[in-house]
Design an enzyme around this catalytic site. Sequence first.
Site, PDB file in Angstrom:
ATOM      1  N   SER A  52       0.829  -1.210   0.000  1.00  0.00           N
ATOM      2  CA  SER A  52       0.000   0.000   0.000  1.00  0.00           C
ATOM      3  C   SER A  52       0.860   1.256   0.000  1.00  0.00           C
ATOM      4  O   SER A  52       1.997   1.240   0.437  1.00  0.00           O
ATOM      5  CB  SER A  52      -0.905   0.026   1.229  1.00  0.00           C
ATOM      6  OG  SER A  52      -1.641  -1.167   1.335  1.00  0.00           O
TER       7      SER A  52
HETATM    8  N1  SAH Z   1      -0.390  -5.010   4.079  1.00  0.00           N
HETATM    9  C1  SAH Z   1       0.393  -5.307   2.910  1.00  0.00           C
HETATM   10  C2  SAH Z   1      -0.322  -4.995   1.599  1.00  0.00           C
HETATM   11  C3  SAH Z   1      -1.472  -5.865   1.412  1.00  0.00           C
HETATM   12  S1  SAH Z   1      -2.041  -6.208  -0.214  1.00  0.00           S
HETATM   13  C4  SAH Z   1       1.744  -4.635   2.936  1.00  0.00           C
HETATM   14  O1  SAH Z   1       2.028  -3.893   3.878  1.00  0.00           O
HETATM   15  O2  SAH Z   1       2.531  -4.889   2.025  1.00  0.00           O
HETATM   16  C5  SAH Z   1      -3.312  -7.337   0.297  1.00  0.00           C
HETATM   17  C6  SAH Z   1      -2.836  -8.706   0.669  1.00  0.00           C
HETATM   18  O3  SAH Z   1      -3.960  -9.407   1.185  1.00  0.00           O
HETATM   19  C7  SAH Z   1      -2.332  -9.504  -0.506  1.00  0.00           C
HETATM   20  O4  SAH Z   1      -1.041  -9.964  -0.248  1.00  0.00           O
HETATM   21  C8  SAH Z   1      -3.328 -10.663  -0.609  1.00  0.00           C
HETATM   22  O5  SAH Z   1      -2.753 -11.879  -1.024  1.00  0.00           O
HETATM   23  C9  SAH Z   1      -3.829 -10.761   0.827  1.00  0.00           C
HETATM   24  N2  SAH Z   1      -5.124 -11.425   0.994  1.00  0.00           N
HETATM   25  C10 SAH Z   1      -6.212 -11.383   0.176  1.00  0.00           C
HETATM   26  N3  SAH Z   1      -7.218 -12.117   0.688  1.00  0.00           N
HETATM   27  C11 SAH Z   1      -6.759 -12.635   1.873  1.00  0.00           C
HETATM   28  C12 SAH Z   1      -7.334 -13.492   2.864  1.00  0.00           C
HETATM   29  N4  SAH Z   1      -8.569 -13.977   2.735  1.00  0.00           N
HETATM   30  N5  SAH Z   1      -6.572 -13.818   3.940  1.00  0.00           N
HETATM   31  C13 SAH Z   1      -5.307 -13.350   4.075  1.00  0.00           C
HETATM   32  N6  SAH Z   1      -4.712 -12.560   3.155  1.00  0.00           N
HETATM   33  C14 SAH Z   1      -5.430 -12.191   2.072  1.00  0.00           C
END
Ligand code: SAH
Length: 202
Positions: A52
């Site tokens: 993000s």
């Molecule tokens: N917080 C992260 C950015 C997140 S992007 C950072 O600091 O880099 C969103 C992430 O959520 C992705 O890696 C995606 O694979 C994950 N995601 C999506 N659905 C999910 C779920 N049901 N459980 C856990 N992770 C999930």
Amino acid sequence: MVEVDLRGRDITDPNVLAAMLKVPRHEFVTGKNKNLAYADFPLPIGKDQTISQPYIVALMTQSARLQPEDRVLEIGTGSGYQAAVLAEMVKEVYTIEIIEALAADARSDLKRLGYDNVKVKHGDGYQGWEEFAPFNAILLTAATPEIPQPLIDQLKEGGRMVLPLEGMLFQDLVRITKSKGQLKREKITGVRFVPMTGEVRQ
Ligand code: SAH
């Protein structure tokens, strides 16, 4: 980045600003993206996912109203950057990532950088992390059409949950506060996150 993109906007919590100054964002991206690590936009981290933009990380962190003794759950570890920012501010961080390779990379990056108060789990965050519940704060960094009930159950009384909620066309970043068993919802701003996958879509 901190001066212009965070303090220059509405990030005022000194603990959030200090954490954002401390965490080396370039350690959570690879290759040529390292040169862009301190610009205020999201960057690719592989597997179609993104880290993000710094302002949104800071805004979510500030909105969670964290205290030093807090235990925090993050759903969507991605690069591990948000988890590192949380780890600078609270006692314990638990973070769940559904894509195994991302969970493994984040785990090793966080370990290498000395974030011993973060536990990374590979799995679907829908069910939360019962073993370490309840949590003072829960952050979801992937957009969901509804709040998974297990996460509501694992939020402590007085706890805050910050997440991007999908509407018909847009997503709203919202804060849910649990007070006397009731949930209060406040809109923070409009956002664009990658979708939460897994059980929430079934
Ligand atoms: N917080 C992260 C950015 C997140 S992007 C950072 O600091 O880099 C969103 C992430 O959520 C992705 O890696 C995606 O694979 C994950 N995601 C999506 N659905 C999910 C779920 N049901 N459980 C856990 N992770 C999930």
